[in-house]
Design a protein around this motif. Structure first.
Motif, PDB file in Angstrom:
ATOM      1  N   LEU A 161     -19.272 -40.336 -29.874  1.00  0.00           N
ATOM      2  CA  LEU A 161     -20.899 -40.449 -30.018  1.00  0.00           C
ATOM      3  C   LEU A 161     -21.111 -41.875 -30.815  1.00  0.00           C
ATOM      4  CD1 LEU A 161     -21.346 -36.899 -31.974  1.00  0.00           C
ATOM      5  CD2 LEU A 161     -22.496 -37.831 -29.740  1.00  0.00           C
ATOM      6  N   LEU A 162     -20.215 -42.259 -31.619  1.00  0.00           N
ATOM      7  CA  LEU A 162     -20.384 -43.500 -32.292  1.00  0.00           C
ATOM      8  C   LEU A 162     -20.343 -44.595 -31.349  1.00  0.00           C
ATOM      9  CD1 LEU A 162     -20.810 -44.604 -34.997  1.00  0.00           C
ATOM     10  CD2 LEU A 162     -18.372 -44.929 -35.464  1.00  0.00           C
ATOM     11  N   ASP A 163     -19.582 -44.671 -30.503  1.00  0.00           N
ATOM     12  CA  ASP A 163     -19.398 -45.614 -29.360  1.00  0.00           C
ATOM     13  C   ASP A 163     -20.753 -45.618 -28.401  1.00  0.00           C
ATOM     14  OD1 ASP A 163     -18.004 -47.503 -27.476  1.00  0.00           O
ATOM     15  OD2 ASP A 163     -17.940 -45.856 -26.209  1.00  0.00           O
ATOM     16  N   ASP A 164     -21.344 -44.515 -28.123  1.00  0.00           N
ATOM     17  CA  ASP A 164     -22.218 -44.330 -27.548  1.00  0.00           C
ATOM     18  C   ASP A 164     -23.893 -44.863 -28.166  1.00  0.00           C
ATOM     19  OD1 ASP A 164     -21.295 -43.253 -25.161  1.00  0.00           O
ATOM     20  OD2 ASP A 164     -21.946 -41.093 -25.745  1.00  0.00           O
ATOM     21  N   HIS A 165     -23.624 -44.663 -29.398  1.00  0.00           N
ATOM     22  CA  HIS A 165     -24.704 -45.132 -30.312  1.00  0.00           C
ATOM     23  C   HIS A 165     -24.455 -46.478 -30.720  1.00  0.00           C
ATOM     24  CE1 HIS A 165     -27.518 -44.928 -33.834  1.00  0.00           C
ATOM     25  NE2 HIS A 165     -26.710 -45.727 -34.514  1.00  0.00           N
ATOM     26  N   LEU A 166     -23.446 -47.047 -30.709  1.00  0.00           N
ATOM     27  CA  LEU A 166     -23.289 -48.650 -30.738  1.00  0.00           C
ATOM     28  C   LEU A 166     -24.038 -49.266 -29.608  1.00  0.00           C
ATOM     29  CD1 LEU A 166     -19.771 -49.308 -32.457  1.00  0.00           C
ATOM     30  CD2 LEU A 166     -22.225 -49.630 -33.608  1.00  0.00           C
ATOM     31  N   GLY A 167     -23.440 -48.718 -28.276  1.00  0.00           N
ATOM     32  CA  GLY A 167     -23.726 -49.310 -27.040  1.00  0.00           C
ATOM     33  C   GLY A 167     -25.145 -49.066 -26.588  1.00  0.00           C
ATOM     34  N   HIS A 168     -25.820 -48.076 -27.577  1.00  0.00           N
ATOM     35  CA  HIS A 168     -27.336 -48.009 -26.974  1.00  0.00           C
ATOM     36  C   HIS A 168     -28.069 -48.035 -27.922  1.00  0.00           C
ATOM     37  CE1 HIS A 168     -25.014 -45.855 -23.636  1.00  0.00           C
ATOM     38  NE2 HIS A 168     -26.015 -46.138 -22.967  1.00  0.00           N
ATOM     39  N   CYS A 169     -28.355 -47.385 -28.944  1.00  0.00           N
ATOM     40  CA  CYS A 169     -29.347 -47.151 -29.986  1.00  0.00           C
ATOM     41  C   CYS A 169     -29.143 -48.736 -30.881  1.00  0.00           C
ATOM     42  CB  CYS A 169     -29.053 -46.307 -31.137  1.00  0.00           C
ATOM     43  SG  CYS A 169     -29.012 -44.611 -30.124  1.00  0.00           S
ATOM     44  N   VAL A 170     -27.969 -48.982 -31.447  1.00  0.00           N
ATOM     45  CA  VAL A 170     -27.839 -50.360 -32.185  1.00  0.00           C
ATOM     46  C   VAL A 170     -28.092 -51.336 -31.470  1.00  0.00           C
ATOM     47  CG1 VAL A 170     -26.203 -51.684 -33.514  1.00  0.00           C
ATOM     48  CG2 VAL A 170     -26.155 -49.050 -33.789  1.00  0.00           C
ATOM     49  N   ARG A 171     -27.547 -51.427 -30.120  1.00  0.00           N
ATOM     50  CA  ARG A 171     -27.945 -52.611 -29.174  1.00  0.00           C
ATOM     51  C   ARG A 171     -28.990 -52.973 -29.134  1.00  0.00           C
ATOM     52  NH1 ARG A 171     -24.297 -53.293 -23.676  1.00  0.00           N
ATOM     53  NH2 ARG A 171     -25.125 -55.157 -23.372  1.00  0.00           N
ATOM     54  N   SER A 172     -30.107 -51.777 -28.698  1.00  0.00           N
ATOM     55  CA  SER A 172     -31.372 -52.281 -28.440  1.00  0.00           C
ATOM     56  C   SER A 172     -32.159 -52.515 -29.667  1.00  0.00           C
ATOM     57  CB  SER A 172     -32.054 -50.891 -27.659  1.00  0.00           C
ATOM     58  OG  SER A 172     -31.832 -49.801 -28.185  1.00  0.00           O
ATOM     59  N   ALA A 173     -31.683 -51.836 -30.619  1.00  0.00           N
ATOM     60  CA  ALA A 173     -32.630 -52.347 -32.055  1.00  0.00           C
ATOM     61  C   ALA A 173     -32.101 -53.697 -32.428  1.00  0.00           C
ATOM     62  CB  ALA A 173     -32.027 -51.475 -33.144  1.00  0.00           C
ATOM     63  N   VAL A 174     -30.910 -54.326 -32.161  1.00  0.00           N
ATOM     64  CA  VAL A 174     -30.655 -55.529 -32.382  1.00  0.00           C
ATOM     65  C   VAL A 174     -31.396 -56.657 -31.365  1.00  0.00           C
ATOM     66  CG1 VAL A 174     -28.706 -57.317 -32.186  1.00  0.00           C
ATOM     67  CG2 VAL A 174     -28.581 -55.070 -33.810  1.00  0.00           C
ATOM     68  N   ALA A 175     -31.440 -56.270 -30.080  1.00  0.00           N
ATOM     69  CA  ALA A 175     -31.928 -56.873 -29.219  1.00  0.00           C
ATOM     70  C   ALA A 175     -33.577 -57.017 -29.444  1.00  0.00           C
ATOM     71  CB  ALA A 175     -31.857 -56.245 -27.709  1.00  0.00           C
ATOM     72  N   GLU A 176     -34.224 -56.046 -29.974  1.00  0.00           N
ATOM     73  CA  GLU A 176     -35.705 -56.300 -30.393  1.00  0.00           C
ATOM     74  C   GLU A 176     -35.733 -56.910 -31.561  1.00  0.00           C
ATOM     75  OE1 GLU A 176     -37.279 -52.104 -30.334  1.00  0.00           O
ATOM     76  OE2 GLU A 176     -36.542 -51.895 -28.258  1.00  0.00           O
ATOM     77  N   GLY A 177     -34.671 -56.911 -32.509  1.00  0.00           N
ATOM     78  CA  GLY A 177     -34.651 -57.918 -33.873  1.00  0.00           C
ATOM     79  C   GLY A 177     -35.615 -56.947 -34.724  1.00  0.00           C
ATOM     80  N   GLY A 178     -36.093 -57.338 -35.809  1.00  0.00           N
ATOM     81  CA  GLY A 178     -36.762 -56.748 -36.731  1.00  0.00           C
ATOM     82  C   GLY A 178     -35.873 -55.916 -37.675  1.00  0.00           C
ATOM     83  N   ALA A 179     -36.850 -55.283 -38.800  1.00  0.00           N
ATOM     84  CA  ALA A 179     -35.904 -54.579 -39.749  1.00  0.00           C
ATOM     85  C   ALA A 179     -35.189 -53.490 -39.559  1.00  0.00           C
ATOM     86  CB  ALA A 179     -37.037 -54.002 -40.717  1.00  0.00           C
ATOM     87  N   ASP A 180     -35.410 -52.967 -38.062  1.00  0.00           N
ATOM     88  CA  ASP A 180     -34.591 -51.666 -37.512  1.00  0.00           C
ATOM     89  C   ASP A 180     -33.401 -52.020 -37.578  1.00  0.00           C
ATOM     90  OD1 ASP A 180     -34.648 -48.918 -36.764  1.00  0.00           O
ATOM     91  OD2 ASP A 180     -34.809 -49.434 -34.774  1.00  0.00           O
ATOM     92  N   ALA A 181     -33.029 -53.034 -36.782  1.00  0.00           N
ATOM     93  CA  ALA A 181     -31.697 -53.656 -36.544  1.00  0.00           C
ATOM     94  C   ALA A 181     -30.867 -53.586 -37.971  1.00  0.00           C
ATOM     95  CB  ALA A 181     -31.779 -54.983 -35.960  1.00  0.00           C
ATOM     96  N   GLU A 182     -31.381 -54.037 -38.942  1.00  0.00           N
ATOM     97  CA  GLU A 182     -30.704 -53.905 -40.100  1.00  0.00           C
ATOM     98  C   GLU A 182     -30.481 -52.454 -40.521  1.00  0.00           C
ATOM     99  OE1 GLU A 182     -28.834 -55.989 -42.747  1.00  0.00           O
ATOM    100  OE2 GLU A 182     -30.572 -57.127 -41.536  1.00  0.00           O
ATOM    101  N   VAL A 183     -31.363 -51.678 -40.336  1.00  0.00           N
ATOM    102  CA  VAL A 183     -30.978 -50.073 -40.845  1.00  0.00           C
ATOM    103  C   VAL A 183     -30.031 -49.488 -39.878  1.00  0.00           C
ATOM    104  CG1 VAL A 183     -32.152 -47.727 -40.868  1.00  0.00           C
ATOM    105  CG2 VAL A 183     -33.463 -49.933 -41.675  1.00  0.00           C
TER     106      VAL A 183
END
Lengths: 113, 113, 113, 113
Positions: free
Chosen positions: A66-88
């Motif tokens: 689950l963590l692996d999937d989370h990093l590869g999708h949710c975290v990845r797109s938040a970082v790609a979009e930038g902004g405060a959400d990436a930090e969270v």
């Protein structure tokens, strides 16, 4: 509890593997039920412990997946979009990793001296 | 799988706490079912992971409790009676501890250099 | 801290393997020093983490070996002799196992519901 | 071993905390040396185990801190830049997490049924 929780029709990191996760969790549920039955039938302690270890391992593998999937999708797109959400998202992931490794958060770790 | 398995009307280390272990295992089974439901409802990954960590922790606590009862009863009486069974029981316990700590047996550890 | 601590010329569970444990600990000390050097030389994070995992694993293996020796010698003879010391030794061992598995004591586990 | 390894004057995720990590590792090195001394002085097994658990915990905390820094810097910028490196960095991070949690990689986990 996160803001994300109320998302409607959310696409999650694990969405593509949903059926596989369900199967794995159902199997773990069966393992736990089997362990309760062993206790009920006065099975030898060590044999019960072997099953508890197997169920724990299976559960840890689900967490890592689950963590692996989370990093590869949710975290990845938040970082790609930038902004405060990436930090969270990054902070949340770190805290989840620390819990997985059996520790509380590691984020303040390096300053802890 | 041990010779003990076929014991009839066996008294186990956990016998006195049997009802409590059953309750704990039923609660863990409910946690796993809850996690499967979270996956089904597209719950946010991190919230699922928090529940997986909680279930893993509860399962580990059951293992530690069982091992503790096993040492205090089965291993203890085997050692008190002496003989070959004490040897077997001690080895089994060590192997269970190594599995609990996420490692294979530690018995041959010290020679492993 | 235990009463045993002041024993003079004590025979320990690990006495027969003392030299092997020393070698293993020296090797782990070298691994830690190597990790510090990697940090100093700005080594890539993941390569450092691989070494930290290896050192952690080696340290856990030492713990499992020591506990195994302890059960097979100290706990065993305390139980064979009977008396209050057996009780103390068994409790201590359980607490050490719980710490090894990354949990606090499991002795009160079964009642914790 | 990674391509990154030969980077010259590399900026790492842990660079800002380098001195703190060095201090923590030096302290752990001292703990290991102390454990070897305890073995040498025939210290009671359980007291040695307590120190081994403390050192293991300290080492795990370093790993969690490093991984946290790695996610927040290296992985983050690779993802922000996009391209194949992001993929590699995410996979490496997942594998490091699995090792940290005492398991091999979880990446293929969900398909493993």
């Amino acid at each position: 509890m996160t803001a994300e929780r109320s998302d409607f029709q959310a696409e999650r990191g694990y969405s593509a593997d949903k059926a596989a996760y369900q199967r794995r969790l159902r199997r773990i549920e069966g393992q736990i039920r089997g362990i309760a039955r062993m206790v009920d039938e006065d099975t030898y302690c060590i044999d019960i412990l072997t099953q508890v270890s197997a169920a724990t391992k299976a559960l840890q593998a689900v967490a890592i997946g689950l963590l692996d999937d989370h990093l590869g999708h949710c975290v990845r797109s938040a970082v790609a979009e930038g902004g405060a959400d990436a930090e969270v998202k990054l902070r949340e992931a770190s805290e989840a990793i620390a819990r997985l490794a059996g520790r509380s958060s590691g984020r303040t770790g390096a300053r802890a001296d």
